[in-house]
Write a protein that holds these residues in place. Structure first.
Motif, PDB file in Angstrom:
ATOM      1  N   TYR A  80      48.812  33.551  50.708  1.00 10.50           N
ATOM      2  CA  TYR A  80      49.245  33.925  49.408  1.00 10.50           C
ATOM      3  C   TYR A  80      49.718  35.058  49.338  1.00 10.50           C
ATOM      4  O   TYR A  80      50.153  35.495  49.939  1.00 10.50           O
ATOM      5  N   ASP A  81      50.620  34.506  47.873  1.00  8.56           N
ATOM      6  CA  ASP A  81      51.114  35.763  47.662  1.00  8.56           C
ATOM      7  C   ASP A  81      50.366  36.919  46.758  1.00  8.56           C
ATOM      8  O   ASP A  81      49.091  36.712  46.204  1.00  8.56           O
ATOM      9  N   GLN A  82      49.924  38.582  46.940  1.00 12.37           N
ATOM     10  CA  GLN A  82      49.762  38.889  46.842  1.00 12.37           C
ATOM     11  C   GLN A  82      49.839  38.425  45.243  1.00 12.37           C
ATOM     12  O   GLN A  82      50.526  39.974  44.450  1.00 12.37           O
ATOM     13  N   PRO A  83      48.016  38.918  44.436  1.00 11.26           N
ATOM     14  CA  PRO A  83      48.303  39.316  42.773  1.00 11.26           C
ATOM     15  C   PRO A  83      48.818  40.358  42.197  1.00 11.26           C
ATOM     16  O   PRO A  83      48.780  41.363  43.184  1.00 11.26           O
ATOM     17  N   ARG A 109      52.300  37.001  40.625  1.00 11.26           N
ATOM     18  CA  ARG A 109      51.471  35.920  40.869  1.00 11.26           C
ATOM     19  C   ARG A 109      49.965  36.346  39.787  1.00 11.26           C
ATOM     20  O   ARG A 109      50.272  37.269  40.493  1.00 11.26           O
ATOM     21  N   LEU A 110      49.626  35.093  39.108  1.00  9.42           N
ATOM     22  CA  LEU A 110      48.234  35.988  38.625  1.00  9.42           C
ATOM     23  C   LEU A 110      47.253  34.695  39.393  1.00  9.42           C
ATOM     24  O   LEU A 110      46.917  33.407  39.541  1.00  9.42           O
ATOM     25  N   PRO A 111      45.884  35.012  39.300  1.00  6.07           N
ATOM     26  CA  PRO A 111      44.600  34.122  39.810  1.00  6.07           C
ATOM     27  C   PRO A 111      44.778  33.856  38.818  1.00  6.07           C
ATOM     28  O   PRO A 111      45.552  33.147  37.232  1.00  6.07           O
ATOM     29  N   THR A 112      44.154  32.629  39.081  1.00 10.44           N
ATOM     30  CA  THR A 112      44.192  30.497  38.469  1.00 10.44           C
ATOM     31  C   THR A 112      42.884  30.924  37.496  1.00 10.44           C
ATOM     32  O   THR A 112      41.595  31.594  38.088  1.00 10.44           O
ATOM     33  N   THR A 113      42.930  30.697  36.810  1.00 11.28           N
ATOM     34  CA  THR A 113      41.790  31.416  35.456  1.00 11.28           C
ATOM     35  C   THR A 113      41.384  29.765  35.348  1.00 11.28           C
ATOM     36  O   THR A 113      40.455  29.264  33.914  1.00 11.28           O
ATOM     37  N   ALA A 114      41.865  28.439  36.386  1.00 15.09           N
ATOM     38  CA  ALA A 114      42.230  26.923  35.550  1.00 15.09           C
ATOM     39  C   ALA A 114      40.689  26.736  34.897  1.00 15.09           C
ATOM     40  O   ALA A 114      40.110  25.346  34.043  1.00 15.09           O
ATOM     41  N   SER A 115      39.143  26.280  36.357  1.00 16.95           N
ATOM     42  CA  SER A 115      37.893  26.474  35.306  1.00 16.95           C
ATOM     43  C   SER A 115      37.029  26.783  34.177  1.00 16.95           C
ATOM     44  O   SER A 115      36.477  26.763  33.544  1.00 16.95           O
ATOM     45  N   ASN A 116      38.225  27.867  34.012  1.00 16.96           N
ATOM     46  CA  ASN A 116      37.686  28.287  32.245  1.00 16.96           C
ATOM     47  C   ASN A 116      37.716  27.546  31.413  1.00 16.96           C
ATOM     48  O   ASN A 116      38.928  26.697  31.114  1.00 16.96           O
ATOM     49  N   PRO A 117      36.699  28.087  29.858  1.00 22.04           N
ATOM     50  CA  PRO A 117      37.243  27.254  28.651  1.00 22.04           C
ATOM     51  C   PRO A 117      38.923  27.830  28.463  1.00 22.04           C
ATOM     52  O   PRO A 117      39.064  27.976  29.168  1.00 22.04           O
ATOM     53  N   SER A 125      53.284  35.710  34.919  1.00 23.19           N
ATOM     54  CA  SER A 125      52.825  36.863  34.250  1.00 23.19           C
ATOM     55  C   SER A 125      54.604  36.581  34.055  1.00 23.19           C
ATOM     56  O   SER A 125      55.346  36.082  33.931  1.00 23.19           O
ATOM     57  N   ASP A 126      55.028  37.294  32.668  1.00 25.95           N
ATOM     58  CA  ASP A 126      56.324  37.021  32.144  1.00 25.95           C
ATOM     59  C   ASP A 126      57.267  38.241  32.573  1.00 25.95           C
ATOM     60  O   ASP A 126      56.390  39.224  33.093  1.00 25.95           O
ATOM     61  N   PRO A 127      58.432  38.292  32.651  1.00 22.11           N
ATOM     62  CA  PRO A 127      58.960  39.906  33.238  1.00 22.11           C
ATOM     63  C   PRO A 127      59.368  40.596  31.656  1.00 22.11           C
ATOM     64  O   PRO A 127      59.041  40.385  30.688  1.00 22.11           O
ATOM     65  N   TYR A 128      59.089  41.554  32.296  1.00 19.97           N
ATOM     66  CA  TYR A 128      59.274  42.699  31.033  1.00 19.97           C
ATOM     67  C   TYR A 128      59.988  43.974  31.029  1.00 19.97           C
ATOM     68  O   TYR A 128      60.540  44.515  32.576  1.00 19.97           O
ATOM     69  N   THR A 129      60.602  44.450  30.278  1.00 20.42           N
ATOM     70  CA  THR A 129      61.386  45.516  30.183  1.00 20.42           C
ATOM     71  C   THR A 129      60.543  47.064  29.281  1.00 20.42           C
ATOM     72  O   THR A 129      59.854  46.593  29.202  1.00 20.42           O
ATOM     73  N   LEU A 130      60.598  48.329  29.923  1.00 19.57           N
ATOM     74  CA  LEU A 130      60.315  48.957  29.520  1.00 19.57           C
ATOM     75  C   LEU A 130      61.494  50.037  29.333  1.00 19.57           C
ATOM     76  O   LEU A 130      61.993  50.777  30.512  1.00 19.57           O
ATOM     77  N   ASP A 179      36.553  39.547  31.205  1.00 20.13           N
ATOM     78  CA  ASP A 179      37.218  39.611  32.656  1.00 20.13           C
ATOM     79  C   ASP A 179      38.582  41.064  32.086  1.00 20.13           C
ATOM     80  O   ASP A 179      38.962  40.279  30.893  1.00 20.13           O
ATOM     81  N   THR A 180      38.180  42.175  32.479  1.00 20.38           N
ATOM     82  CA  THR A 180      38.947  43.231  32.227  1.00 20.38           C
ATOM     83  C   THR A 180      40.040  43.397  32.967  1.00 20.38           C
ATOM     84  O   THR A 180      40.704  44.141  33.244  1.00 20.38           O
ATOM     85  N   SER A 181      40.294  42.614  34.653  1.00 21.74           N
ATOM     86  CA  SER A 181      40.281  43.135  35.276  1.00 21.74           C
ATOM     87  C   SER A 181      41.800  42.375  35.426  1.00 21.74           C
ATOM     88  O   SER A 181      43.120  42.646  36.527  1.00 21.74           O
ATOM     89  N   PHE A 182      42.790  41.458  34.478  1.00 20.08           N
ATOM     90  CA  PHE A 182      43.216  40.776  34.690  1.00 20.08           C
ATOM     91  C   PHE A 182      44.661  41.351  33.716  1.00 20.08           C
ATOM     92  O   PHE A 182      44.977  41.351  32.952  1.00 20.08           O
ATOM     93  N   ILE A 183      44.875  42.378  34.491  1.00 19.78           N
ATOM     94  CA  ILE A 183      46.000  43.331  33.788  1.00 19.78           C
ATOM     95  C   ILE A 183      47.860  43.400  34.928  1.00 19.78           C
ATOM     96  O   ILE A 183      47.387  43.506  36.003  1.00 19.78           O
ATOM     97  N   TRP A 184      48.842  42.398  34.188  1.00 19.87           N
ATOM     98  CA  TRP A 184      49.429  42.556  34.532  1.00 19.87           C
ATOM     99  C   TRP A 184      51.046  43.947  33.978  1.00 19.87           C
ATOM    100  O   TRP A 184      52.125  43.997  34.459  1.00 19.87           O
ATOM    101  N   GLY A 185      50.804  43.585  32.719  1.00 22.82           N
ATOM    102  CA  GLY A 185      51.674  44.684  31.893  1.00 22.82           C
ATOM    103  C   GLY A 185      50.890  45.731  30.809  1.00 22.82           C
ATOM    104  O   GLY A 185      49.698  46.096  31.116  1.00 22.82           O
ATOM    105  N   PRO A 186      51.946  46.223  30.540  1.00 21.46           N
ATOM    106  CA  PRO A 186      51.296  47.674  29.770  1.00 21.46           C
ATOM    107  C   PRO A 186      50.753  47.274  28.243  1.00 21.46           C
ATOM    108  O   PRO A 186      50.825  45.937  27.625  1.00 21.46           O
TER     109      PRO A 186
END
Length: 788
Positions: free
Chosen positions: A666-669, A702-710, A719-724, A766-773
């Protein structure tokens, strides 16, 4: 629990006694390599990584006078003794430790300044680049105080917005805790030193990286990959050494004040004083006062916690020139409160008394009148989700050095700290206490002109008590007490020598540590450097590393979420092998110049603790590595300087991180494989105005799957690419400086960073799903008043 602790202590004492018997037989008592020479008509050299080079432009000045000169292109100088009664003079050069020379009986000295990459003293700053790579055997990037003023740099975690080697990542949306990453690996793999001391260890790293204000930092050195064995076995991805100011490199008085568009306020005060010829001190005060509650994305949770912080720092330096000894003593107190969670809760009055009353009366629901969750009740989405962090910490350290002769010496380092943290995440209470002690002493001895050896002893003691409680009924089952005790004596030796007709250097190091639980730890390190001419430098390194995990502290964002935490087996120490190399090419283009730097490092994990987020969105499973895990990091960086007033940097970094679970790689998320950084600086020749800007681009993660969530709680798998982008302008006066800037100019924020924010006590929160600002555009303004 007490019988187990007594048994551990008994085993620890036996371990220490037996280990020191072994150490006493093994230790070779040898000594230091600080070579001192003197003169009135002499030559100045610089010694970096055992490579001695002529220093052109070194400052030579009679002590306590304004009379002096600079060295020519051959490193030579002449000083007139006319009118001089005190025959001592100071030699200094940026990037090297200044030296005081007694010329009473030495009229033709050869002076060798030692590289400043491992010291805390810079006397003079000139037009040298505000960031540069030292000439040491170990590749060392130096971020000077000149660079730190080009950004707001409110604290240590904010000092790397213009650096491509260090990444700053937010690990917890609610608390805004950050980590400093080298080689793409998590911040726990970076060894952070304060004045060469391992003050940041265990529990205090998480918030400690935000507790040191930028105004007390003199410079930061960053070394990637394997390093010297002197600092222990935990430097896996690299070492960051934060060198704090002292009397010699600080203004007599510095006042700094800062406010941002969220109305968070910060004030810093430094005061330094020389009491006599041998003794001086510096005192520092730092405070942060909370901002207004901000919720721009309207999810009901604060975009940034409300922070109140106070730190007091005091350092004393004593230097006896006649005795050739030096003693440093420092202490720091740190208090901090962070309040986050639901915006409604943040608007309550959070004095310590009120907060304690809220905690005591949570179950009776007498404070807010809003329904709370009691035992046996189902979760109520209208209940207030509360988040707080309270920290109290005291730290102290000392350093002693003694030069016995021009070929031998001794150094001793001692540090200790007490750390107490309480955190509340909804229905989860976390208590963490830590006592740490570290000691290291070693001798140095010059074997020849280009080789020397170091050998010494070390000891580390770490006592951690963590406790987790749930305020209301929950099906989570990881509450309880989690004690951890480490007692680790060690012995080490390191040999450095010139090779290839002094165009190269080699360092061979090995250390042996004895862990009270995991027994023997052997750490070898090899470093090579080759400099065929003034334009090329090549380096290579190899070494191993070892660390034990602090699960709940390192993954506290899980405590804030509704995820179940499962530890499938006893978690063993993490063990790694790291190797890599770099190439630097320096060039001149008329009045301009620059450098091109290429490096590659690979880390192979013999064992790694794997958090599996993909098995289920409601569970995180922790286990030892069962297969392979590795990271490959390639970085290229181009630096250009035009007419000594314009600096440009362009860097690209590729980070590949993979791990194996049940035979599948797996690629590390939460890892962006491709990143770009660019910075621009322009300073007027008279230094009255300066303009600085930066751009960072982050590729897909890469982000963890949430497919079984509502459906409403599902998220994309990428994630989306982004620029700061950021910019700052500085206006300098003789004793006064104004600065203003803006961060995140494009106002990019991660959409819906908290999953199920409308149901914080439900099963999908879930508050751990953070990939951007999560914070948008931020303006700031500040001033600095300096008295030399």
């Amino acid at each position: 629990m007490k019988p187990r602790r007594i048994s551990i202590l008994r085993d620890t004492k036996r371990t220490i006694r037996n280990s020191f018997h072994l150490i006493a037989v093994f230790l070779i008592i040898i000594c230091a390599s600080d070579t001192y020479a003197q003169k009135i008509k002499g030559t100045v050299y610089g010694k970096a990584g055992n490579k001695k080079e002529i220093l052109d432009g070194a400052i030579v000045k009679w002590i306590n006078t304004k009379s002096g000169t600079v060295t020519d292109e051959n490193g030579s100088f002449e000083l007139s003794t006319d009118g001089i009664s005190d025959k001592r003079f100071i030699v200094s050069y940026i990037g090297y430790k200044a030296d005081t020379i007694d010329a009473e009986n030495n009229l033709n000295p050869e002076i060798v300044l030692i590289s400043n990459s491992t010291t805390d003293e810079i006397i003079v700053e000139d037009k040298r680049a505000s960031t540069y790579i030292g000439d040491e055997l170990i590749k060392t990037e130096v971020i000077t105080a000149q660079e730190l003023v080009k950004d707001a740099c409110c604290d240590l975690s904010g000092c790397f917005g213009r650096n491509s080697s260090v990444e700053v990542a937010v690990t917890d949306i609610l608390t805004d805790s950050k980590e400093l990453k080298i080689l793409g690996l998590e911040g726990v793999y970076t060894q952070i030193l304060i004045d060469n001391m391992p003050l940041m260890t265990g529990l205090n790293v998480k918030y400690g990286v935000s507790s040191f204000p930028g105004t007390i930092i003199d410079k930061i050195t960053v070394s990637k990959g394997s390093n010297s064995v002197l600092q222990g076995y935990e430097s896996i991805s690299g070492i960051m050494n934060v060198l704090l100011k002292n009397y010699n490199n600080s203004d007599k008085l510095l006042v700094n004040a800062f406010v941002n568009s969220m109305l968070e306020k910060q004030m810093n005060l430094n005061y330094s004083r020389k009491l006599n010829t041998n003794l001086n001190t510096i005192l520092s005060f730092h405070t942060v006062q909370k901002s207004n509650p901000i919720d721009h994305n309207h999810d009901g949770f604060l975009d940034n916690p409300l922070i109140t912080r106070y730190t007091f720092y005091n350092k004393w330096d004593y230097k006896n020139i006649a005795d050739k000894s030096e003693f440093n003593l420092a202490a720091r107190y740190w208090y901090e409160e962070r309040t986050g969670g639901k915006e409604t809760y943040s608007n309550l009055n959070h004095t310590s008394e009120n907060r304690n009353k809220i905690l005591q009366d949570n179950r009776s629901n007498e404070i807010t009148g809003i329904p709370e969750i009691s035992a046996g009740e189902e979760h109520d989405s209208s209940a207030i989700y509360k988040q707080t962090v309270d920290i109290n910490s005291v730290e102290g350290y000392m350093r002693f050095s003694k030069t016995y002769s021009k070929n031998s010496g001794f150094k001793l380092y001692l540090n200790s700290s007490y750390y107490d943290q309480y955190s509340l995440y909804g229905i989860t209470d976390y208590y963490g206490k830590q006592i740490s002690l570290a000691a290291s002493g070693f001798y140095e001895y010059n074997l020849s002109k280009s080789s020397y050896i170091k050998a010494g002893l070390s000891y580390k003691y770490l006592d951690i008590d963590e406790e987790i409680k749930f305020s209301w009924y929950t099906s989570k089952n990881y509450d309880g007490s989690y004690p951890k005790l480490e007692s680790i004596p060690g012995i080490f030796t390191e040999f450095t020598s010139g090779i290839l007709n002094e165009k190269g250097n080699i360092m061979l190091g090995i250390r042996y540590d004895y862990h009270n639980k995991y027994k023997s730890i052997i750490t070898p390190r090899v470093l090579l450097r080759f400099k065929p001419n003034d334009k090329f430098v090549m380096r290579a390194s190899f070494g191993t590393g070892f660390r034990t995990i602090n699960l709940f502290n390192e993954y506290s964002n899980i405590l804030a979420s509704s995820r179940y935490l499962i530890v499938s087996e006893e978690l063993n120490p993490e063990k790694i092998i790291n190797y890599g190399g770099d190439l630097i090419y320096y060039f001149n283009l008329g009045p301009s110049g620059g450098s091109l730097n290429l490096d590659f490092y690979r880390t192979d994990f013999v064992n790694k603790i794997i958090p599996d987020y993909d098995a289920s969105p409601s569970v995180v499973i922790f286990s030892n590595l069962n297969g392979s895990a590795y990271s490959n990091v390639f970085q290229s960086e181009l630096n250009l300087n035009f007419f000594k007033t314009i600096d440009l940097k362009l860097a690209y970094k590729f980070i590949e991180m993979k791990y194996e679970v049940n035979g599948v790689m797996y690629d590390q998320p939460f890892n962006s494989k491709n990143r770009i950084l660019s910075t621009f600086s322009y300073t007027l020749p008279d230094n009255s105005w300066s303009f600085n800007a930066g751009l960072q681009w982050f590729g897909v993660q890469r982000l963890p799957t949430t497919a079984s969530n509502p459906v409403q709680y599902q998220r994309p798998t990428e994630s989306d690419p982004y620029t700061l982008m950021n910019a700052q302008i500085n206006r300098n006066f003789k004793y006064f400086e104004l600065y203003a800037g803006v961060d995140n100019i494009l106002n990019f924020t991660q959409p819906e960073p908290i999953i199920a924010a409308d149901d914080p006590f439900g099963p999908y929160f879930d508050t751990s799903f953070i990939w951007g600002p999560v914070k948008g555009r931020e303006f700031y303004f500040g001033f600095r008043y300096k008295m030399d």
